[in-house]
Design an enzyme around this catalytic site. Sequence first.
Site, PDB file in Angstrom:
ATOM      1  N   CYS A  73       0.826  -1.208   0.000  1.00  0.00           N
ATOM      2  CA  CYS A  73       0.000   0.000   0.000  1.00  0.00           C
ATOM      3  C   CYS A  73       0.866   1.267   0.000  1.00  0.00           C
ATOM      4  O   CYS A  73       2.001   1.266   0.509  1.00  0.00           O
ATOM      5  CB  CYS A  73      -0.851   0.059   1.261  1.00  0.00           C
ATOM      6  SG  CYS A  73      -2.175  -1.133   1.347  1.00  0.00           S
ATOM      7  N   GLU A  75       0.568   3.997   1.817  1.00  0.00           N
ATOM      8  CA  GLU A  75       0.904   4.558   3.135  1.00  0.00           C
ATOM      9  C   GLU A  75       2.138   3.897   3.719  1.00  0.00           C
ATOM     10  O   GLU A  75       2.984   4.533   4.345  1.00  0.00           O
ATOM     11  CB  GLU A  75      -0.246   4.356   4.139  1.00  0.00           C
ATOM     12  CG  GLU A  75      -1.563   4.954   3.729  1.00  0.00           C
ATOM     13  CD  GLU A  75      -2.448   3.969   2.968  1.00  0.00           C
ATOM     14  OE1 GLU A  75      -1.984   3.391   1.962  1.00  0.00           O
ATOM     15  OE2 GLU A  75      -3.600   3.791   3.360  1.00  0.00           O
ATOM     16  N   CYS A 112      -6.190   1.476   4.975  1.00  0.00           N
ATOM     17  CA  CYS A 112      -6.640   0.126   5.339  1.00  0.00           C
ATOM     18  C   CYS A 112      -6.166  -0.208   6.754  1.00  0.00           C
ATOM     19  O   CYS A 112      -5.323   0.488   7.336  1.00  0.00           O
ATOM     20  CB  CYS A 112      -6.129  -0.901   4.323  1.00  0.00           C
ATOM     21  SG  CYS A 112      -4.405  -1.366   4.564  1.00  0.00           S
ATOM     22  N   CYS A 115      -2.379  -0.697   7.272  1.00  0.00           N
ATOM     23  CA  CYS A 115      -1.652   0.577   7.254  1.00  0.00           C
ATOM     24  C   CYS A 115      -1.888   1.359   8.544  1.00  0.00           C
ATOM     25  O   CYS A 115      -0.965   1.998   9.052  1.00  0.00           O
ATOM     26  CB  CYS A 115      -2.054   1.404   6.032  1.00  0.00           C
ATOM     27  SG  CYS A 115      -1.363   0.729   4.510  1.00  0.00           S
TER      28      CYS A 115
HETATM   29  N1  THU Z   1      -4.264   0.339  -1.234  1.00  0.00           N
HETATM   30  C1  THU Z   1      -3.433   1.286  -0.711  1.00  0.00           C
HETATM   31  O1  THU Z   1      -2.406   1.638  -1.310  1.00  0.00           O
HETATM   32  N2  THU Z   1      -3.761   1.794   0.510  1.00  0.00           N
HETATM   33  C2  THU Z   1      -4.851   1.450   1.231  1.00  0.00           C
HETATM   34  O2  THU Z   1      -5.013   1.886   2.354  1.00  0.00           O
HETATM   35  C3  THU Z   1      -5.869   0.591   0.626  1.00  0.00           C
HETATM   36  C4  THU Z   1      -5.463  -0.132  -0.600  1.00  0.00           C
HETATM   37  C5  THU Z   1      -3.897  -0.263  -2.524  1.00  0.00           C
HETATM   38  C6  THU Z   1      -3.485  -1.705  -2.440  1.00  0.00           C
HETATM   39  C7  THU Z   1      -3.771  -2.202  -3.837  1.00  0.00           C
HETATM   40  O3  THU Z   1      -2.636  -1.943  -4.650  1.00  0.00           O
HETATM   41  C8  THU Z   1      -4.929  -1.325  -4.316  1.00  0.00           C
HETATM   42  O4  THU Z   1      -4.989  -0.229  -3.420  1.00  0.00           O
HETATM   43  C9  THU Z   1      -6.272  -2.035  -4.308  1.00  0.00           C
HETATM   44  O5  THU Z   1      -6.544  -2.594  -3.078  1.00  0.00           O
END
Ligand code: THU
Length: 160
Positions: A73, A75, A112, A115
């Site tokens: 992710c 973050e 999420c 994170c």
């Molecule tokens: N994702 C993030 O980068 N941060 C989050 O807090 C939620 C999800 C990304 C992970 C994945 O590459 C895409 O979003 C779809 O879930």
Amino acid sequence: MKKINFSAEATIYDNLSELNAKDKHLIEQAIIAREKAYAPYSKFKVGAALLLENGTIVSGNNQENAAYPSGMCAERVAIWKASSEFPNVKVLKLALTGASEEIEVNNPVPPCGACRQVLYEYEFNQDEPIEILFMGEVGKIIKTKSVASLLPFSFNSTYL
Ligand code: THU
């Protein structure tokens, strides 16, 4: 036996022009980071920008992988980049934005759970809150006062 309630304060802004200059700039940096995300599988790009106490802005974005769980992710890319380049420099704010190549994301995209846990580690250690600002591609922006407020009953090193 007793019941307890949790509550968390959040401020909701209708658009970027309602933000103060610092917050607006940080969101703009998150948008720039988002556009550079590597998200060929989900087509969902996320950008994060952190403001450090020394004035530095550190950004990151999601990095996906053909072996899906090996991706990361935005973050966590950003906070680990900050911690590795500027260890022990406090983080004041994190701005986050998500956009899809397939749909218009008009709701704020929150961090999420994984994170939140990772961000909380740094907030707990620095003993000062990290403000979180999050938005979609367009629309409202939500600002919360800390990671802890998004993570009741949080786990930290004192349990180990
Ligand atoms: N994702 C993030 O980068 N941060 C989050 O807090 C939620 C999800 C990304 C992970 C994945 O590459 C895409 O979003 C779809 O879930």
